[in-house]
Design a protein around this motif. Sequence first.
Motif, short mmCIF file in Angstrom:
data_model
loop_
_atom_site.label_atom_id
_atom_site.label_comp_id
_atom_site.label_asym_id
_atom_site.label_seq_id
_atom_site.Cartn_x
_atom_site.Cartn_y
_atom_site.Cartn_z
N SER A 1 67.07 15.04 18.04
CA SER A 1 66.91 13.60 17.95
C SER A 1 66.55 13.02 19.31
N PHE B 1 62.26 8.83 12.75
CA PHE B 1 62.31 10.18 13.32
C PHE B 1 61.11 11.02 12.90
N CYS C 1 69.98 7.71 11.13
CA CYS C 1 68.86 6.91 10.63
C CYS C 1 68.99 6.69 9.11
N GLU D 1 71.45 15.60 13.57
CA GLU D 1 70.51 14.98 14.51
C GLU D 1 70.00 13.63 14.03
N HIS D 2 69.69 13.52 12.74
CA HIS D 2 68.97 12.34 12.25
C HIS D 2 69.72 11.56 11.17
N VAL E 1 59.66 16.83 11.08
CA VAL E 1 60.96 16.36 11.57
C VAL E 1 61.30 17.16 12.82
#
Length: 612
Positions: A268, A304, A365, A361-362, A264
């Motif tokens: 992002s 991601f 999603c 950041e993710h 990961v």
Amino acid sequence: MSTTEKHAFQAEIAQLLEIVIHSLYTDKEIFVRELISNAADASEKLKFLQTSGEEIFEADAALKISVTTDDQAKTITFTDAGIGMTHAELIDNLGTIAHSGSKAFLEQVKASKGDTHLIGQFGVGFYSAFMVAEKVTVFTRSYQSAESGWMWSSDGRTGYDIEPAGELARGTKIVVQLKETEFAQESRIEQIIKHYSNFVPFPIELNGKTVNTAQALWTKNKSEITAGEYDEFYRFVGHDSEAPLYHLHFATDAPLSIRSLLFVPSKSYEHLTLTRGENEVNLYCRKVLIQPKAKGLFPEWLRFLRGIVDSEDIPLNISRETMQDSALLRKLNEVLTKRVLKWLDEEAKADPEKYDRFYAEHGHCLKEGVANDWSHREALSKLLRCESSHTAKGKTTSLTDYVSRMPEDQKEIYYLIAPNREATEASPYFEVFREKKYEVLFLFAPQDEFVMEHLREFDKKRLVAAEKADLKLDAPSASALSDDDARLLANFVKERLGDRVAEVRVSKRLVGSPAVVVDSDAHLTSSMRRVMKMMNREGGPTLDAKPDLELNPQNPMIAQLEKIRHTDPALAGEVAEQVFDNALVAAGLLDDPRAMLGRLNSLLEKLLQKQA
């Protein structure tokens, strides 16, 4: 007397060759991967035989793959010291596409309960060379001591020749006479090898220099790998200068054989570029690249992730370029997705602060997954994070923790959508929850409304927007208007506002605010109405339903409004309209403030005149 044997291809071979050369492969460069993979297959077979104790010709010959280019002669040559071929095997493997040397060998190994790593079907992969070749010549010598060398040659059109080649080194050498010089350029071949065959488990030498220097880290034991090696490998496969935030290294043999190393990124890509990213996980089969940025390997909302998935169970079409068994691909997707979700849940529990960095950041999603992927919605919902009235500013909570703190009399999970924390805490919709000490989730992202609408419930508890909650204050203040006065005032305000509102009623939820608008449509909230208004401006559906207005009978301004409607109905009417517009502003629903500003200036003027 000539010893050359001339063989015609079987009747169907010419047609199959036409398919292989012109239709089966999308990129001509694939032939390099195929010939190297065949060399690796032959080397794996030899390695297996070495462990079986069988007598082997030139037993000490190093197992490596050599590639040489000659742009002047327009040739590229592939040499291995693997198992080689006998005269009969040449005819079987290279004269009949339908026959598979590797398949036959693998069946033999399975019968003896052995194990080996074989890729593809030798005969068909070999014929990919004719996409770029005028002629292909094969020199081969079997590992069996009693055998001798043979030469096979063909232009790929009519048939092939076989003749004795005397004493050759063990293994196979394939000389490809090229139509063009592109694949005789060392730099071009190096690029292809590093792209497709960088992790082949035998040294690949290109013109005497080893080019596959990267280790297939995912095949090693986790205890043998340092954090620095993981970071270095991530930079190689993730094309990122920063270290990853997380990595998942796992292997399983049931229900599928999978070796995987996933990462990961710490940042992002989508936040940095404001564009939608794409899948960055490459699919391998026994260390050979099958599909870069493999489609269907993970759901779209896990885009991601970066890294490698390697599976021995993948049945490929004969070109290795696409998955043949879509049912198995779905199974692979299911196994991988469940493992990633389990892993993220474990990481969230082990280090909540680090997980918060990941979510910042993710998290968008994962929200997309909740909204779009019913099959994984329950697992995804446990990974959602947001602030709440229970947490300090900037700190988050999970739905699981929220439920654990619910008092016995609370039956629903409440959430409030606003631009920021200050707006949620100042919202009139929050007042009844503060008074009753019920926790409210604070949601700040535009997509959160859709996420909650699709999630609907968690742990068998319904998710309810704060403004739609059927909550009332436990006891009204002694200073409240009487029921009759409040009812008559509501009628007056409704008459003044006309068709701007659906209904005006007395509120049972407000503590300090004078009024609040509530959507008359049970399926709409103010935030959803804002989104639909924006869509309407872009040609979307129109909204016909008018909002309701609730008046707070305990508020001093509302109590004073009831008094002046008897003495100055015109002024009371203006104030009523201003109260309504103020409530629309608080809900973010006032489209055109010009009328409100004109009225507000008029009211201020009247106030100043009275003070003069």
